[in-house]
Design a protein around this motif. Structure first.
Motif, mmCIF file in Angstrom:
data_model
loop_
_atom_site.group_PDB
_atom_site.id
_atom_site.type_symbol
_atom_site.label_atom_id
_atom_site.label_comp_id
_atom_site.label_asym_id
_atom_site.label_seq_id
_atom_site.Cartn_x
_atom_site.Cartn_y
_atom_site.Cartn_z
ATOM 1 N N CYS A 183 25.164 27.401 38.949
ATOM 2 C CA CYS A 183 25.720 27.548 37.612
ATOM 3 C C CYS A 183 26.964 26.959 37.743
ATOM 4 C CB CYS A 183 25.824 28.660 36.899
ATOM 5 S SG CYS A 183 24.641 28.969 35.811
ATOM 6 N N TYR A 184 27.782 25.949 37.015
ATOM 7 C CA TYR A 184 28.968 25.183 37.061
ATOM 8 C C TYR A 184 29.833 25.515 35.843
ATOM 9 C CZ TYR A 184 26.024 23.549 41.033
ATOM 10 O OH TYR A 184 25.286 23.317 41.934
ATOM 11 N N ARG A 185 31.155 25.170 36.219
ATOM 12 C CA ARG A 185 32.075 24.796 35.108
ATOM 13 C C ARG A 185 32.219 23.507 35.128
ATOM 14 N NH1 ARG A 185 34.826 28.729 38.608
ATOM 15 N NH2 ARG A 185 34.895 30.692 37.538
ATOM 16 N N TYR A 186 32.093 22.918 34.113
ATOM 17 C CA TYR A 186 32.206 21.401 33.950
ATOM 18 C C TYR A 186 33.250 20.925 33.215
ATOM 19 C CZ TYR A 186 26.979 21.414 35.209
ATOM 20 O OH TYR A 186 25.797 21.471 35.741
ATOM 21 N N SER A 187 33.855 19.724 33.731
ATOM 22 C CA SER A 187 34.916 19.216 33.104
ATOM 23 C C SER A 187 34.201 18.358 31.750
ATOM 24 C CB SER A 187 35.781 18.138 33.867
ATOM 25 O OG SER A 187 35.093 17.235 34.356
ATOM 26 N N LEU A 188 34.728 17.733 30.721
ATOM 27 C CA LEU A 188 34.133 17.468 29.526
ATOM 28 C C LEU A 188 33.308 16.122 29.983
ATOM 29 C CD1 LEU A 188 33.314 17.372 26.655
ATOM 30 C CD2 LEU A 188 35.524 16.238 26.345
ATOM 31 N N VAL A 237 32.541 24.793 30.078
ATOM 32 C CA VAL A 237 33.308 23.662 30.004
ATOM 33 C C VAL A 237 34.899 24.024 30.205
ATOM 34 C CG1 VAL A 237 33.787 23.931 27.514
ATOM 35 C CG2 VAL A 237 34.043 21.472 28.702
ATOM 36 N N THR A 238 35.429 23.308 31.089
ATOM 37 C CA THR A 238 36.850 23.313 31.505
ATOM 38 C C THR A 238 37.583 21.807 31.362
ATOM 39 O OG1 THR A 238 38.384 24.193 33.379
ATOM 40 C CG2 THR A 238 36.145 22.702 34.032
ATOM 41 N N GLU A 239 39.027 22.211 31.463
ATOM 42 C CA GLU A 239 39.799 20.948 31.286
ATOM 43 C C GLU A 239 39.535 20.187 32.543
ATOM 44 O OE1 GLU A 239 41.435 20.224 28.853
ATOM 45 O OE2 GLU A 239 41.891 21.667 27.373
ATOM 46 N N SER A 240 40.240 18.943 32.593
ATOM 47 C CA SER A 240 40.494 17.937 33.692
ATOM 48 C C SER A 240 39.176 17.087 33.727
ATOM 49 C CB SER A 240 40.460 18.715 35.142
ATOM 50 O OG SER A 240 39.279 19.375 35.400
ATOM 51 N N GLU A 241 39.137 16.273 34.658
ATOM 52 C CA GLU A 241 37.984 15.199 34.727
ATOM 53 C C GLU A 241 37.440 15.276 36.200
ATOM 54 O OE1 GLU A 241 39.436 11.406 33.776
ATOM 55 O OE2 GLU A 241 40.094 11.817 31.963
ATOM 56 N N GLY A 242 36.236 14.865 36.184
ATOM 57 C CA GLY A 242 35.406 14.753 37.283
ATOM 58 C C GLY A 242 35.256 16.289 38.241
ATOM 59 N N GLN A 243 35.269 17.245 37.442
ATOM 60 C CA GLN A 243 34.970 18.609 37.923
ATOM 61 C C GLN A 243 33.680 19.214 37.726
ATOM 62 O OE1 GLN A 243 37.582 20.159 39.925
ATOM 63 N NE2 GLN A 243 38.408 18.049 39.770
ATOM 64 N N LYS A 244 33.009 19.660 38.776
ATOM 65 C CA LYS A 244 31.814 20.502 38.555
ATOM 66 C C LYS A 244 32.091 21.558 39.643
ATOM 67 C CE LYS A 244 26.722 20.117 39.127
ATOM 68 N NZ LYS A 244 25.596 19.231 39.580
ATOM 69 N N VAL A 245 32.515 22.689 39.171
ATOM 70 C CA VAL A 245 32.743 23.718 40.098
ATOM 71 C C VAL A 245 31.578 24.945 40.066
ATOM 72 C CG1 VAL A 245 34.373 25.477 41.032
ATOM 73 C CG2 VAL A 245 35.220 23.198 39.896
ATOM 74 N N GLU A 246 31.208 25.265 41.038
ATOM 75 C CA GLU A 246 30.035 26.514 41.300
ATOM 76 C C GLU A 246 30.633 27.554 40.942
ATOM 77 O OE1 GLU A 246 25.692 27.390 43.403
ATOM 78 O OE2 GLU A 246 27.449 26.590 44.678
ATOM 79 N N ILE A 247 29.896 28.281 40.074
ATOM 80 C CA ILE A 247 30.513 29.863 39.785
ATOM 81 C C ILE A 247 29.880 30.695 40.997
ATOM 82 C CG2 ILE A 247 30.568 31.580 38.331
ATOM 83 C CD1 ILE A 247 29.880 29.454 36.342
ATOM 84 N N VAL A 248 30.777 31.220 41.892
ATOM 85 C CA VAL A 248 30.315 32.118 42.935
ATOM 86 C C VAL A 248 29.362 33.259 42.829
ATOM 87 C CG1 VAL A 248 31.149 33.597 44.965
ATOM 88 C CG2 VAL A 248 32.531 31.635 44.313
ATOM 89 N N SER A 249 29.468 33.833 41.499
ATOM 90 C CA SER A 249 28.507 34.854 41.420
ATOM 91 C C SER A 249 27.306 34.310 40.366
ATOM 92 C CB SER A 249 29.263 36.011 40.440
ATOM 93 O OG SER A 249 29.859 35.547 39.084
ATOM 94 N N LEU A 282 31.621 15.262 32.750
ATOM 95 C CA LEU A 282 30.532 15.656 33.328
ATOM 96 C C LEU A 282 29.613 16.617 32.617
ATOM 97 C CD1 LEU A 282 31.762 16.485 37.312
ATOM 98 C CD2 LEU A 282 30.585 14.295 35.727
ATOM 99 N N LEU A 283 30.032 17.284 31.707
ATOM 100 C CA LEU A 283 29.575 18.154 30.738
ATOM 101 C C LEU A 283 28.518 17.383 29.909
ATOM 102 C CD1 LEU A 283 29.338 21.273 29.555
ATOM 103 C CD2 LEU A 283 30.507 20.143 27.706
#
Length: 335
Positions: free
Chosen positions: A62-67, A46-58, A69-70
């Motif tokens: 798998c993604y870092r989700y803002s709350l 989980v990461t800060e901000s909103e509307g974020q779903k960022v794929e982890i390159v490695s 979208l989490l």
């Protein structure tokens, strides 16, 4: 083709194991180890901000989700029958310091996430990480002195504050992953003193200093800025030490014990299984995940079959629960 010595062969073979493998129905009937959606714990970033779903390159897919979208992802996982999630926060650099103060901020990212999940999906089990590396400027799991030595007892004091903060927010289990000595007992005593008798402890009891953690550290941007973690995480060559660590955590009040990583440590899972009646968790870690994903992308393996075979091996070794980034995929396959 004519059969050779068939009479002799028939006379000798009184028992034929292949009889029990002859059909899919028979194989299912006599299967010794069964993988179930109830075995799965879904680790999430989980990461800060909103509307974020960022794929982890490695860690493909798998993604870092803002709350916001989490919460959607947690609901989807619960709808698939996954009973538990394990949370890991991505902390902005400006909120990190050498004392990891953000780790016990009542309004911090992980505390807000716990509250939101318990409000949105009340029945899901929320497991929270107890370690300082996401919150420290240096990326170690403990406080560090001027010589670069990881301090055990001062670290435990911060871990206790962190555990109480997460319990207050509504965590079902706190999961100390730091490998400081005595932290399970200190956390259990503090939880009980504060009245959190029902908050459980999932202890990372045998956590090895492993090269399999690289992608996870990319996901959290929590790699150590100096040295390594070998003064507190376990030597990969040791097995008896794992049993000692498990015994200590059980004596201090752990409800579930864990072996991490899983795949290269199936022998440790098996030995722990023979040593305790407590539930055992195994962590199918980021490096294990990344290797399967990479080989599948190259077309070298059957991804689905490899995933199921890998997780089944952990169950067969003795694990009751498996933390795996494949949780949703496996739930869909099993369905």
């Amino acid at each position: 083709m004519a059969l050779i010595n068939s009479r002799v062969t028939t006379d000798i073979l009184h028992y034929r194991p292949r009889r029990l493998r002859s059909t899919a129905s028979l194989r299912r009937m006599v299967r010794e180890t069964t993988l179930s959606v109830n075995d799965l714990i879904y680790p999430m970033f989980v990461t800060e901000s909103e509307g974020q779903k960022v794929e982890i390159v490695s860690m493909p897919e798998c993604y870092r989700y803002s709350l916001d979208l989490l919460l959607q992802e947690v609901q989807q996982a619960f709808n698939l029958g996954i009973n538990a999630v394990a949370l890991f926060p991505v902390i902005p650099e400006q909120q990190k310091d050498d004392m990891a103060r953000e780790s016990y901020n009542p309004d911090g990212l992980i505390q807000r996430t716990i509250k939101a999940i318990k409000q949105a999906v009340p029945e899901i089990v929320v497991i929270t990480d107890i370690a300082l590396d996401p919150f420290t400027t240096h990326g170690h799991d403990g406080l560090v002195d001027e010589k670069g030595i990881i301090l055990n007892d001062p670290t435990v004091e911060v871990l206790v504050k962190m555990a109480i903060s997460q319990a207050t927010a509504g965590a079902t289990f706190v999961a100390p992953s730091d490998m400081m000595d005595g932290r399970v007992g200190a956390i259990r005593q503090a939880l009980d003193t504060a009245g959190y008798f029902d908050v459980g402890i999932l202890a990372y009891s045998a956590k090895y200093a492993s090269a399999y953690y690289g992608p996870f550290r990319d996901a959290l941007d929590s790699a150590p800025k100096f040295g390594d973690k070998k003064t507190y995480q376990m030597d990969a060559a040791n097995a008896r030490e794992a049993l000692k660590e498990v015994d200590l955590d059980i004596a201090e009040g752990a409800d579930i014990v864990m072996v991490k990583p899983a795949l290269a440590y199936l022998d440790i899972i098996h030995q722990v299984r023979n040593a305790t009646q407590l539930p055992i968790a195994a962590y199918n870690v980021s490096g294990e995940y990344a290797m399967i994903k990479a080989a599948a992308q190259m077309g070298w393996i059957d991804e689905k079959q490899i995933i199921l075979e890998t997780l089944t091996s952990m169950k067969r070794a003795g694990a009751d629960l498996i933390l795996t980034y494949f949780a949703k995929e496996v739930a869909l396959m099993l369905a």
